[in-house]
Design an enzyme around this catalytic site. Structure first.
Site, mmCIF file in Angstrom:
data_model
loop_
_atom_site.group_PDB
_atom_site.id
_atom_site.type_symbol
_atom_site.label_atom_id
_atom_site.label_comp_id
_atom_site.label_asym_id
_atom_site.label_seq_id
_atom_site.Cartn_x
_atom_site.Cartn_y
_atom_site.Cartn_z
ATOM 1 C CB VAL A 56 28.957 33.601 29.263
ATOM 2 C CG1 VAL A 56 29.633 32.262 29.551
ATOM 3 C CG2 VAL A 56 29.003 34.485 30.512
ATOM 4 C CG ASP A 57 30.986 39.248 26.858
ATOM 5 O OD1 ASP A 57 31.214 39.123 25.631
ATOM 6 O OD2 ASP A 57 31.898 39.483 27.679
ATOM 7 C CG HIS A 70 33.934 28.619 29.840
ATOM 8 N ND1 HIS A 70 34.824 29.389 30.574
ATOM 9 C CD2 HIS A 70 34.544 27.410 29.676
ATOM 10 C CE1 HIS A 70 35.911 28.679 30.834
ATOM 11 N NE2 HIS A 70 35.769 27.481 30.298
HETATM 12 P P1 OAD Z 1 39.715 36.152 35.342
HETATM 13 O O1 OAD Z 1 38.915 37.110 36.134
HETATM 14 O O2 OAD Z 1 40.223 34.940 36.040
HETATM 15 O O3 OAD Z 1 40.983 36.895 34.712
HETATM 16 C C1 OAD Z 1 40.844 38.098 34.024
HETATM 17 C C2 OAD Z 1 42.219 38.512 33.535
HETATM 18 O O4 OAD Z 1 42.040 39.680 32.755
HETATM 19 C C3 OAD Z 1 43.227 38.845 34.631
HETATM 20 O O5 OAD Z 1 44.443 38.149 34.391
HETATM 21 C C4 OAD Z 1 43.434 40.359 34.499
HETATM 22 O O6 OAD Z 1 44.781 40.754 34.728
HETATM 23 C C5 OAD Z 1 43.064 40.598 33.045
HETATM 24 N N1 OAD Z 1 42.516 41.937 32.765
HETATM 25 C C6 OAD Z 1 41.714 42.697 33.536
HETATM 26 N N2 OAD Z 1 41.406 43.841 32.919
HETATM 27 C C7 OAD Z 1 42.031 43.804 31.703
HETATM 28 C C8 OAD Z 1 42.106 44.692 30.589
HETATM 29 N N3 OAD Z 1 41.477 45.867 30.576
HETATM 30 N N4 OAD Z 1 42.857 44.315 29.529
HETATM 31 C C9 OAD Z 1 43.514 43.131 29.519
HETATM 32 N N5 OAD Z 1 43.481 42.266 30.537
HETATM 33 C C10 OAD Z 1 42.742 42.586 31.616
HETATM 34 O O7 OAD Z 1 38.835 35.766 34.059
HETATM 35 P P2 OAD Z 1 39.011 34.529 33.059
HETATM 36 O O8 OAD Z 1 40.442 34.186 32.894
HETATM 37 O O9 OAD Z 1 38.216 34.830 31.854
HETATM 38 O O10 OAD Z 1 34.315 30.396 34.000
HETATM 39 O O11 OAD Z 1 38.299 33.399 33.888
HETATM 40 C C11 OAD Z 1 38.187 32.121 33.308
HETATM 41 C C12 OAD Z 1 36.903 31.476 33.722
HETATM 42 O O12 OAD Z 1 36.797 31.513 35.150
HETATM 43 C C13 OAD Z 1 35.651 32.192 33.263
HETATM 44 O O13 OAD Z 1 35.269 31.839 31.957
HETATM 45 C C14 OAD Z 1 34.638 31.760 34.252
HETATM 46 C C15 OAD Z 1 35.458 31.934 35.509
HETATM 47 O O14 OAD Z 1 35.095 31.205 36.607
HETATM 48 C C16 OAD Z 1 33.135 29.895 34.401
HETATM 49 O O15 OAD Z 1 32.293 30.548 34.993
HETATM 50 C C17 OAD Z 1 32.938 28.455 34.047
#
Ligand code: OAD
Length: 237
Positions: free
Chosen positions: A96-97, A112
């Site tokens: 959402v950024d 989202h």
């Molecule tokens: P998550 O916090 O669930 O997952 C982030 C992922 O990024 C993890 O698998 C980490 O291993 C990876 N990660 C962290 N740092 C990284 C880096 N520097 N380079 C590459 N990968 C890295 O976040 P999302 O999968 O985006 O929804 O979460 C999905 C949704 O859940 C979000 O959009 C939000 C949240 O609840 C809502 O709020 C509706």
């Protein structure tokens, strides 16, 4: 340029981590300090709108303190080069950024919602604003008080643009997932859709995601380091 001309990239919080925005589920992630039920559901908003507004106000305020990182910039470069060659990059983001936009990309689908978009529940208007909203705030369109909510898709609500996203996956040559844990559907299911359509698939993530085994290839590491390398590979192939 390789035969790959049409690419869909799905991004999650991990692509913005190196810019200083917290992810959700990693150690130190946002969902350690906040209850999803309280701040990311319509029921939570109905129960305590002040709490929900202040949670998203804080996240919106942070945007002015962070910058896009090399992963965002590399995707913008890829988009531009593919366009020049008659191809297409579509960035489907769960984030959402506004870092994809500020990194220079244009073809972005915010499934989202967006921190910089607000939604008046009185007049059903959506409008852009970087301001903080409280129950004292008035809608700039209809002037209703206390009715503006963040234009964020909460758990239990339908993500945006699903038909458009599925059409892009149907038409792509390659589906790439970057920085997402694969914990939240429907985004987490797009790799299976892509595989069902015989598309090539690639994951770039710090750790294997929940659906890692669905990808043809997984590259583990930081998006800021791996995405520019992958983009160069595509552009030099
Ligand atoms: P998550 O916090 O669930 O997952 C982030 C992922 O990024 C993890 O698998 C980490 O291993 C990876 N990660 C962290 N740092 C990284 C880096 N520097 N380079 C590459 N990968 C890295 O976040 P999302 O999968 O985006 O929804 O979460 C999905 C949704 O859940 C979000 O959009 C939000 C949240 O609840 C809502 O709020 C509706």
């Amino acid at each position: 340029m390789s035969k790959i001309k049409n690419i869909v990239v799905l991004t999650g919080a991990g692509i913005s981590a190196e810019s200083g925005i917290r992810t959700f589920r990693d150690t130190g992630g946002l969902w350690e300090d906040h209850s999803i039920d309280e701040v990311a559901t319509p029921e939570g908003y109905a129960a305590n709108p002040e709490l929900v507004l202040s949670f998203y106000n804080a996240r919106r305020a942070q945007l002015s303190t962070v910058e896009p990182n090399p992963a965002h910039e590399a995707l913008a470069r890829l988009e531009q080069r593919l366009l020049e060659k008659g191809g297409l990059l579509t960035i489907v983001t769960q984030n959402v950024d506004d870092l994809h936009e500020r990194g220079g990309a244009k073809n972005i689908i915010h499934m989202h919602g967006e921190l910089l978009s607000q939604w008046c529940r009185a007049c059903d208007t959506k409008f852009k604003s970087a301001e903080a909203f409280t129950l004292e705030s008035h809608c700039p369109k209809c002037d209703a008080k206390g009715k503006v909510r963040p234009d964020i898709v909460w758990f239990g609500e339908m993500p945006y643009f699903m038909d458009t996203i599925e059409a892009h996956i149907l038409n792509c040559d390659l589906f790439v997932s970057i920085g997402t844990s694969g914990a939240v559907y429907p985004a987490a299911g797009y790799v299976q859709m892509a595989r069902g359509l015989n598309k090539q698939t690639l994951e770039i993530n710090l750790d294997p995601s929940e659906g890692s085994y669905f990808f043809h290839e997984t590259r583990l590491g930081k998006a800021g380091e791996l995405v520019p390398v992958w983009v160069d590979e595509i552009l030099n192939a």
